[in-house]
Design a protein around this motif. Structure first.
Motif, short mmCIF file in Angstrom:
data_model
loop_
_atom_site.label_atom_id
_atom_site.label_comp_id
_atom_site.label_asym_id
_atom_site.label_seq_id
_atom_site.Cartn_x
_atom_site.Cartn_y
_atom_site.Cartn_z
N ARG A 1 7.17 1.11 -25.05
CA ARG A 1 5.86 1.78 -24.98
C ARG A 1 5.34 1.87 -23.55
O ARG A 1 4.77 2.89 -23.16
N ASN A 2 5.53 0.82 -22.77
CA ASN A 2 4.81 0.69 -21.50
C ASN A 2 5.65 0.90 -20.24
O ASN A 2 5.08 1.05 -19.15
N ALA A 3 6.96 0.87 -20.34
CA ALA A 3 7.81 0.92 -19.14
C ALA A 3 7.55 2.19 -18.34
O ALA A 3 7.43 3.29 -18.89
N SER A 4 7.49 2.03 -17.03
CA SER A 4 7.33 3.19 -16.15
C SER A 4 8.69 3.85 -15.94
O SER A 4 9.74 3.25 -16.18
N ALA A 5 8.67 5.08 -15.46
CA ALA A 5 9.91 5.78 -15.16
C ALA A 5 10.72 5.02 -14.12
O ALA A 5 11.95 4.94 -14.20
N GLU A 6 10.03 4.44 -13.15
CA GLU A 6 10.71 3.67 -12.10
C GLU A 6 11.39 2.43 -12.69
O GLU A 6 12.53 2.10 -12.31
N GLN A 7 10.72 1.75 -13.60
CA GLN A 7 11.31 0.56 -14.21
C GLN A 7 12.53 0.94 -15.05
O GLN A 7 13.56 0.24 -15.03
N LEU A 8 12.46 2.03 -15.78
CA LEU A 8 13.60 2.47 -16.58
C LEU A 8 14.78 2.86 -15.69
O LEU A 8 15.93 2.56 -16.01
N THR A 9 14.48 3.49 -14.58
CA THR A 9 15.55 3.85 -13.64
C THR A 9 16.22 2.59 -13.11
O THR A 9 17.45 2.54 -12.95
N GLY A 10 15.44 1.56 -12.86
CA GLY A 10 16.00 0.30 -12.39
C GLY A 10 16.91 -0.33 -13.43
O GLY A 10 17.96 -0.89 -13.09
N LEU A 11 16.52 -0.27 -14.70
CA LEU A 11 17.36 -0.80 -15.77
C LEU A 11 18.67 -0.03 -15.88
O LEU A 11 19.74 -0.62 -16.10
#
Length: 238
Positions: free
Chosen positions: A104-114
């Protein structure tokens, strides 16, 4: 209490070394559930000053592996099998909730990092499989397996960080049935004989990432809970 030596200490990171030695001693039964312990006695058995032992015990108390029963009295915790099962269930449910909230809350930047982190891990795993294919199961891939373990723990911690709720992160930290150090020790011991199970669980990280990328909260929670339950049950019965 037995005065048998617990093993020699290394010269660096004495607090960390003391922590690991004591963890090993508890897991192997050298220090038994319910046994009373003191900083002074443990320091003597480890051959160090009380200071690093005190720091190690503080961490073990936080993890509920050691209990304080008085101002200076300590003992090895004696969790029943039912209590351990309840601790595992608490971690499973919280991990599932964190995955739901991360979707629900992850930012696009955080998802890219994952995505980048799993891509790096995939490369290491591919290297391990290539080495084993060339040299057989006797190949020494300890360093690579350790690197994979650390990256996957980082993956889970980053998923939790996507939630952006330090209170929930703190609750999950307190509910963990095993520390990262203990997970590593058990994983490295079990991996050779349970390679297929560990390989299957490795691929579950990709499924979880796909659910996060699709913002599928139900799927993310289901996958995370199933993944953590299987891993924790395997570690708990080892």
């Amino acid at each position: 209490m037995s005065t048998d030596a617990l093993g020699p200490m290394e010269t660096t990171s004495l607090a960390d070394q003391a922590y690991r030695r004591l963890r090993d001693a508890i897991r192997e039964g050298t220090l038994r559930p319910g046994e009373k312990i003191t900083e002074r006695d443990l320091a003597a058995r480890l051959g160090v000053s009380p200071t690093p032992v005190r720091e190690a015990l503080r961490q073990l108390v936080h993890e509920r592996v050691v209990e304080r029963v008085g101002p200076r009295a300590l003992r090895i915790a004696a969790h029943s099998s039912a209590a351990r099962s309840e601790i595992v269930e608490a971690e499973v449910r919280l991990s599932g909730l964190m995955a739901r909230l991360a979707a629900r809350n992850a930012s696009a930047e955080q998802l890219t990092g994952l995505v980048a982190l799993l891509a790096q891990t995939d490369q290491i795993v591919a290297g391990i499989e290539e080495t084993v294919a060339e040299q057989g199961m006797e190949a020494d891939v300890t360093d690579q397996l350790t690197d994979v373990f650390h990256k996957l723990r980082l993956f889970h911690h980053q998923v939790e960080g996507c939630v952006g709720n330090p209170v929930l992160e703190g609750l999950l930290t307190q509910a963990r049935a095993f520390s990262d150090e203990e997970r590593l020790d058990l994983t490295m011991r079990l991996a050779p004989e349970r390679a297929d199970a560990f390989r299957a669980r490795y691929h579950e990280h990709r499924e979880l990432l796909d659910a996060l990328l699709e913002r599928d909260e139900d799927r993310a929670e289901e996958l995370a809970a199933r993944h953590h339950r299987a891993a924790l049950l395997q570690l708990s019965t080892s």
